[in-house]
Structures are given as C-alpha cells and as structure tokens.
Write an enzyme that holds these catalytic residues in place. Structure first.
Site, mmCIF file in Angstrom:
data_model
loop_
_atom_site.group_PDB
_atom_site.id
_atom_site.type_symbol
_atom_site.label_atom_id
_atom_site.label_comp_id
_atom_site.label_asym_id
_atom_site.label_seq_id
_atom_site.Cartn_x
_atom_site.Cartn_y
_atom_site.Cartn_z
ATOM 1 C CG ASP A 23 -3.599 3.988 -0.178
ATOM 2 O OD1 ASP A 23 -3.288 5.145 0.164
ATOM 3 O OD2 ASP A 23 -4.336 3.248 0.502
ATOM 4 N NE ARG B 77 -14.662 -6.085 -5.947
ATOM 5 C CZ ARG B 77 -13.806 -6.249 -4.953
ATOM 6 N NH1 ARG B 77 -12.509 -6.050 -5.160
ATOM 7 N NH2 ARG B 77 -14.216 -6.601 -3.752
ATOM 8 C CB CYS C 61 -1.960 -6.663 0.562
ATOM 9 S SG CYS C 61 -3.480 -6.751 -0.355
ATOM 10 C CB SER D 276 -9.699 -7.381 2.434
ATOM 11 O OG SER D 276 -8.605 -6.565 2.783
ATOM 12 C CG ASP E 180 -3.448 -5.646 -4.515
ATOM 13 O OD1 ASP E 180 -4.471 -5.140 -4.038
ATOM 14 O OD2 ASP E 180 -2.357 -5.652 -3.919
ATOM 15 C CG HIS F 266 -5.541 -0.985 -1.845
ATOM 16 N ND1 HIS F 266 -5.316 -1.368 -0.561
ATOM 17 C CD2 HIS F 266 -5.319 0.359 -1.883
ATOM 18 C CE1 HIS F 266 -4.975 -0.295 0.159
ATOM 19 N NE2 HIS F 266 -4.977 0.764 -0.626
ATOM 20 C CG ASP G 1 -1.854 -1.131 1.327
ATOM 21 O OD1 ASP G 1 -1.784 -1.999 0.439
ATOM 22 O OD2 ASP G 1 -2.658 -1.175 2.271
HETATM 23 N N1 GLY Z 1 -10.007 -4.082 -2.238
HETATM 24 C C1 GLY Z 1 -9.755 -5.276 -1.593
HETATM 25 C C2 GLY Z 1 -10.946 -6.138 -1.470
HETATM 26 O O1 GLY Z 1 -11.548 -6.604 -2.383
HETATM 27 O O2 GLY Z 1 -11.359 -6.354 -0.407
#
Ligand code: GLY
Length: 374
Positions: free
Chosen positions: A200, A268, A355, A302, A251, A249, A112
C-alpha cells in the site's frame, strides 16, 4: 476556484517541501468490506465492526464529506490546488479468475493507493481484495496529469493475484489475542506472505533519495525489492515497528516533520538498529504527543494514533486534527504554525489528514538527507 489556474506539475520528493497541489478523497458510497484474509487480520478483535459489512450509513458519509470539503476550503484559501477523485459505486461485487469479493472499499484515503516519487505517480498493488479496483477513482485525475504535464510518469505496480497463498492461515483465527499478535509482529510474522510483491502506498515514507518502507500487514519485502529495482537511484529501507499489533501504514507511527526531525509513536518505537541511519546523519527522533482520545470514533479501522497523522504544508506549517490538543501543542512548541482541521467524522472512512490526501506537487528537488549510510 482558488488555485485552479496553477499549471499542472507533478513533482514531490518528500513529506515537507512547500505544498502546491494535492488530492483529497471523498467518502461517497464507502463500504465496510466483507470478510477477507488481510482485512480480517487488521480489524481489532474487540471492534464493533467485526461481522459488519456493506454501505456505511448515509448520515456518516455526509458528515465525513462535509469535513473533507472543509479541509479542501482550508487548503484552497492558502493557494493550494486541490483535486478530488471520482467515486464509483463501491457497493458492487468484484472478482478476478482467482477470487471474488462482495464489495469494494471507497476512495477517502488516496494516500493508500497513490505513491508520488518525483515526477512519477505509481498506483500501488494494494493488498486487500476489496481495494483491487480503487485506482479507478483516480484515473480521471491521473490521465489529466499525464496529458497536462509532459514530463509526468504514470506507472501501475504489478497487479497482484491475491490468492490465499498471499496470506498466513494463522491469522484467520478469530481469537489470536493481542499478546500473540505483538509477539508475531515483533518477529515480523505478518498476515501477508512473500508470495508476490504487495504494498500500500501509505507504507512508504518519502525523504528525498531515501524511501523508508514499513514492513507489516500491507507491505512485504518483495514489494520493497520491486520498489528498489524500480527506483535504482533511490535507497529503499525496510523499517518495522514492534508494539503495533495491527501494523499497516507508516503515517500514524513514524512521521518526518522537517529535515532532521521525525516524530515516532512512543508505543511503536523504531528498533535501535534501524535508528542508526538517522543518528549518523544528525536526525532527531522524538516521541509524538499522546492522543487526546482514548478510543477511535465508531466504525473506524484505525487507532487513536491518527493524532499524529498530520499534513505538513511546509517545514513551518502543519494541519492537525482540531481536537488533538496535545499534538497541536507539540507542533506549536516545535515552532510550527498549526492549522486545526476538524476531521474525526472522516476517520472511519480510512484515516486522518495524511491518509486523506496524496501529493501531486511540492516545490523542491530530490535531496540526499542521509549521505552517511549504515
Ligand atoms: N495504522 C494506523 C493506526 O495506527 O491505526
């Protein structure tokens, strides 16, 4: 220690070249942060963490550290050099002339904070107040890389003010509801405003000359402008992922696994107009496998999609969380050697295997994987 004799080289241009040296985080002193605008917008409305704050229970810290240490062993046995941050006492009040926070966060997820692009490591601005000082845990390492690799470039992105003007007041409402959140995030109406550059490092996906950067709760367009001006020889692309009510984030959403192939969270999807650059250059985007779990572990920020938060060792070898049977099978079918790594006890401290790491050295150079721009 295996791998420690490797001379220090900072160099990493993408997520898949052969890995030689990496940082893995530590869970010591981690805290559940006190309320603040951007973090409140991210913690799911039905989460047990709402209203909790302060140091995480010691037994959970010990379990997380044990899995982190085991991950270190796995990589070192493969000849990869692993360095660790120096945790500070995160359970301390901090402040600047603009704001105060009752505690900090931790240093389990170096991804991050640290963005490695070629020979440069950038300390990201961060967008939560509780994470403003997190770079301090990495300074002993970064200073040593700076001394040991004469070509290493060390940069800190502009420290942000993080005043209330950085955050949309609409998101301070306790009960927004997932439907409205999905509408807002699809419209790119995120909790962070365009007051100043905010990012980030984990929102940046490195694919050689092209950096794909998630526009969401933790990274804004002004930061992408800063990154583009900072890396004039790169191409910075803003991407966003409708379907994620808490977009932070990239990833656990969009992950390149080798040149020409990305896995995308099927809930997504990358919008059609943003897929064009991949299609035009012969890249395939496939759905990531379904997570093996229906809920994240307790006290976790998360989602279950940490299943796809994998660490690529090289374009034929991947570390996947050991209980994620579907994701392991998908990689197996794609021809990868899969290394199972038990890691769910570490998830609550800031994420999965990607992460929990930050690249220092991968062999290879800056390639142009997208010569045909849209
Ligand atoms: N952005 C991280 C997750 O899907 O929880």
């Amino acid at each position: 220690m295996p791998g420690k004799s490797n001379p220090t080289v900072v160099n990493s241009w993408n997520e898949w070249d052969p890995l030689k040296h990496i940082i893995i985080g530590k869970a010591d002193h981690s805290c559940i942060a006190w309320p603040e605008p951007a973090l409140d917008a991210k913690v799911p409305e039905d989460s047990a963490m709402k209203g909790m704050n302060g140091p995480r229970p010691l037994e959970t810290v010990e379990k997380a550290n044990s899995q982190l240490d085991h991950f270190v062993d796995i990589l070192e046995k493969r000849g990869i050099r692993v360095d660790r941050p120096t945790p500070i006492q995160w359970n301390r009040a901090i402040g600047t002339p603009d704001w105060q926070a009752n505690s900090m966060f931790g240093c389990m997820p170096p991804r991050d904070v640290l963005l490695t692009v070629g020979k440069e490591i950038i300390e990201a601005t961060m967008s939560y107040r509780c994470r403003w000082f997190e770079y301090l845990a990495y300074r002993p390492l970064i200073e040593s890389y700076f001394m040991e690799d004469p070509k290493m470039r060390w940069e800190a992105a502009p420290k942000p003010r993080l005043t209330d003007r950085d955050y949309r007041r609409d998101y301070l409402n306790e009960k927004i509801g997932v439907e409205k959140r999905l509408k807002w995030t699809a419209e790119k109406y995120f909790v962070t405003t365009e007051e100043e550059p905010l990012f980030d490092a984990a929102d940046v996906c490195r694919m050689g000359k092209d950096l794909f950067v998630q526009h969401g709760f933790t990274t804004n367009l002004k930061a992408m402008d800063w990154l583009q001006r900072h890396f004039p020889d790169h191409r910075v692309h803003a991407v966003n992922f409708p379907g994620d009510p808490y977009p932070i984030h990239i990833d656990a959403t969009f992950v390149p696994v080798r040149p020409g192939l990305c896995i995308n969270n099927p809930n997504r999807r990358l919008p059609d107009d943003q897929r064009k650059i991949f299609e035009k250059n012969g890249w395939e985007i496939i759905d990531a496998a379904q997570p093996a779990h229906t809920s994240p572990p307790p006290l976790c920020y998360s989602s279950v999609w940490l299943s796809m938060n994998v660490l690529i060792i090289d374009s034929k070898t991947v570390c996947v969380e050991a209980s994620e049977v579907n994701q392991m099978e998908q990689f197996d079918q794609l021809g990868f050697e899969v290394i199972p790594v038990p890691f769910r006890d570490a998830y609550p401290f800031g994420g999965g295997l990607h992460c929990a790491t930050a690249d220092v050295y991968r062999e290879g150079s800056c390639e142009d994987y997208f010569p045909k721009q849209v």
